[in-house]
Write an enzyme that holds these catalytic residues in place. Structure first.
Site, PDB file in Angstrom:
ATOM      1  CG  LEU A 135     109.024 -44.686 122.233  1.00  0.00           C
ATOM      2  CD1 LEU A 135     108.803 -46.194 122.094  1.00  0.00           C
ATOM      3  CD2 LEU A 135     108.454 -44.182 123.549  1.00  0.00           C
ATOM      4  CG  ASP A 136     114.559 -41.176 125.487  1.00  0.00           C
ATOM      5  OD1 ASP A 136     114.412 -40.253 124.666  1.00  0.00           O
ATOM      6  OD2 ASP A 136     114.466 -41.012 126.721  1.00  0.00           O
ATOM      7  CE  LYS A 137     121.808 -46.570 121.065  1.00  0.00           C
ATOM      8  NZ  LYS A 137     123.224 -46.127 121.010  1.00  0.00           N
ATOM      9  CB  THR A 139     112.397 -45.980 125.798  1.00  0.00           C
ATOM     10  OG1 THR A 139     113.043 -45.092 126.695  1.00  0.00           O
ATOM     11  CG2 THR A 139     111.012 -46.290 126.318  1.00  0.00           C
TER      12      THR A 139
END
Length: 348
Positions: A135-137, A139
């Site tokens: 997951l993105d930082k 998110t």
């Protein structure tokens, strides 16, 4: 008698000299102590300014980034407290905001670095833990960890072959029209030529409108572009914003953010990267949104990205016979924004 008187005088003079030196020493010591206290007070005031910024938006931004500053053992405990599901194959976490999955320049803490510590904690029952996806930082939400490399490889294959159903929640700036649909536009990474050259993902459509007669024309496919498909549905709308349910069918980098911002013209609240194309600047918000958030436009840069991995459904077990449905509640700041903007799902 004279000698005796001289000795007495000398003793008195020595005593007075010692007293004077003592008083002088105490004065110098007091002055030094006062100086140290003043310096310490100034340091505390500066530290207070750094830790408790003047505006609430900035303060909340610092609070959300706090996990980058804690000891790895503290971070492991935070992740353990956020565990929502465990069985003999997986551990499922509710990933906090602002925590990268992988390390890199300038990154102090990340998920991969604390996995060995997390595996050894009480009730985790794991020799080691393996990442299955990322997951993105910025998110938040459902993150699956495997207890063995074999299980991790199997789950990664499920993601790759699109056998995992992913549901995200996002608060968008604007109302998508129509309120439900599918965005199917390839995505590609490009360099943005501006005062601050940088790279962004963007749309690479296979069709364009003719400038002469308005007909739809097929264009040459960009070889670097990746197919990207996102289903979306509006759950609630208010204050010039919408709560969206999103289902990415594919898994291209920043797909949801690009499809919403450039495909539907409704960037995610707090997405400063994709709210503009040719510059790096804070997101521009409607007046009604700023009023509801009690925020000045100049402070909008402190708004966090409102994108949450809400649900994940996938088959587990060697034969895939055990289907699990994993749900994570959005973080506190996400719920606070829903209330503030009056995005009430029950009313819609």
């Amino acid at each position: 008698m004279a000698a005796s008187g001289g000795a007495l005088w000398r003793r008195r003079a020595a005593a007075l000299s010692r007293a004077a030196r003592s008083v002088c020493g105490r004065a110098v010591g007091a002055e030094r102590l006062a100086g140290r206290l003043r310096a310490r007070r100034r340091e505390e005031e500066e530290e207070k300014k750094r830790e408790v910024p003047g505006n609430p938006a900035r303060r909340r931004a610092r609070e959300l980034a706090a996990l980058q500053r804690v000891h790895p053992n503290v971070l492991a405990r935070v992740l353990k407290q956020g565990a929502v599901y465990q069985d003999e194959e997986v551990v499922v976490l509710n990933k906090p905001y602002g925590l990268p999955v992988h390390g890199g320049p300038g990154i102090k803490n990340c998920v991969t670095d604390v996995l060995p510590i997390l595996a050894k904690m009480e009730n985790m029952r794991a020799e080691t833990l393996h990442l299955c996806h990322r997951l993105d930082k910025e998110t938040t939400g459902v993150m699956v960890l495997a207890r063995s490399k074999e299980v991790a490889d199997r789950i990664r294959l499920l993601f790759k072959t699109r056998q995992v159903e992913k549901i995200y929640w996002a608060i968008s700036v604007g109302h998508p029209d129509p309120a439900e649909g599918i965005v199917e536009i390839p995505v590609v990474e490009k360099e943005v030529q501006s005062q601050q050259p940088h790279y962004k993902m963007t749309l690479a459509p296979n069709y364009r409108l003719s400038s002469e007669d308005g007909k739809v024309l097929k264009t040459r496919k960009n070889r670097s572009a990746e197919s990207a498909v996102t289903r979306y549905r509006v759950l609630a709308s208010s204050s010039a914003c919408s709560l969206l349910e999103l289902q990415p069918i594919t898994g291209v980098k920043h797909q949801i953010r690009v499809h919403l911002a450039y495909g539907l013209g409704c960037p995610i609240l707090g997405d400063h990267k994709y709210s503009h194309w040719n510059k790096l600047a804070p997101q521009k918000l409607p007046e009604i949104t700023l009023r509801r958030l009690k925020l000045e436009q100049s402070k909008a840069r402190h708004l966090p990205l409102h994108l949450h991995a809400h649900r994940l459904s996938l088959p587990l077990g060697a034969s895939g016979s055990k289907w699990i449905d994993l749900v994570c509640e959005p973080p506190v700041f996400f719920h606070r924004t829903l209330r503030t903007l009056e995005l009430d799902i029950d009313k819609n």
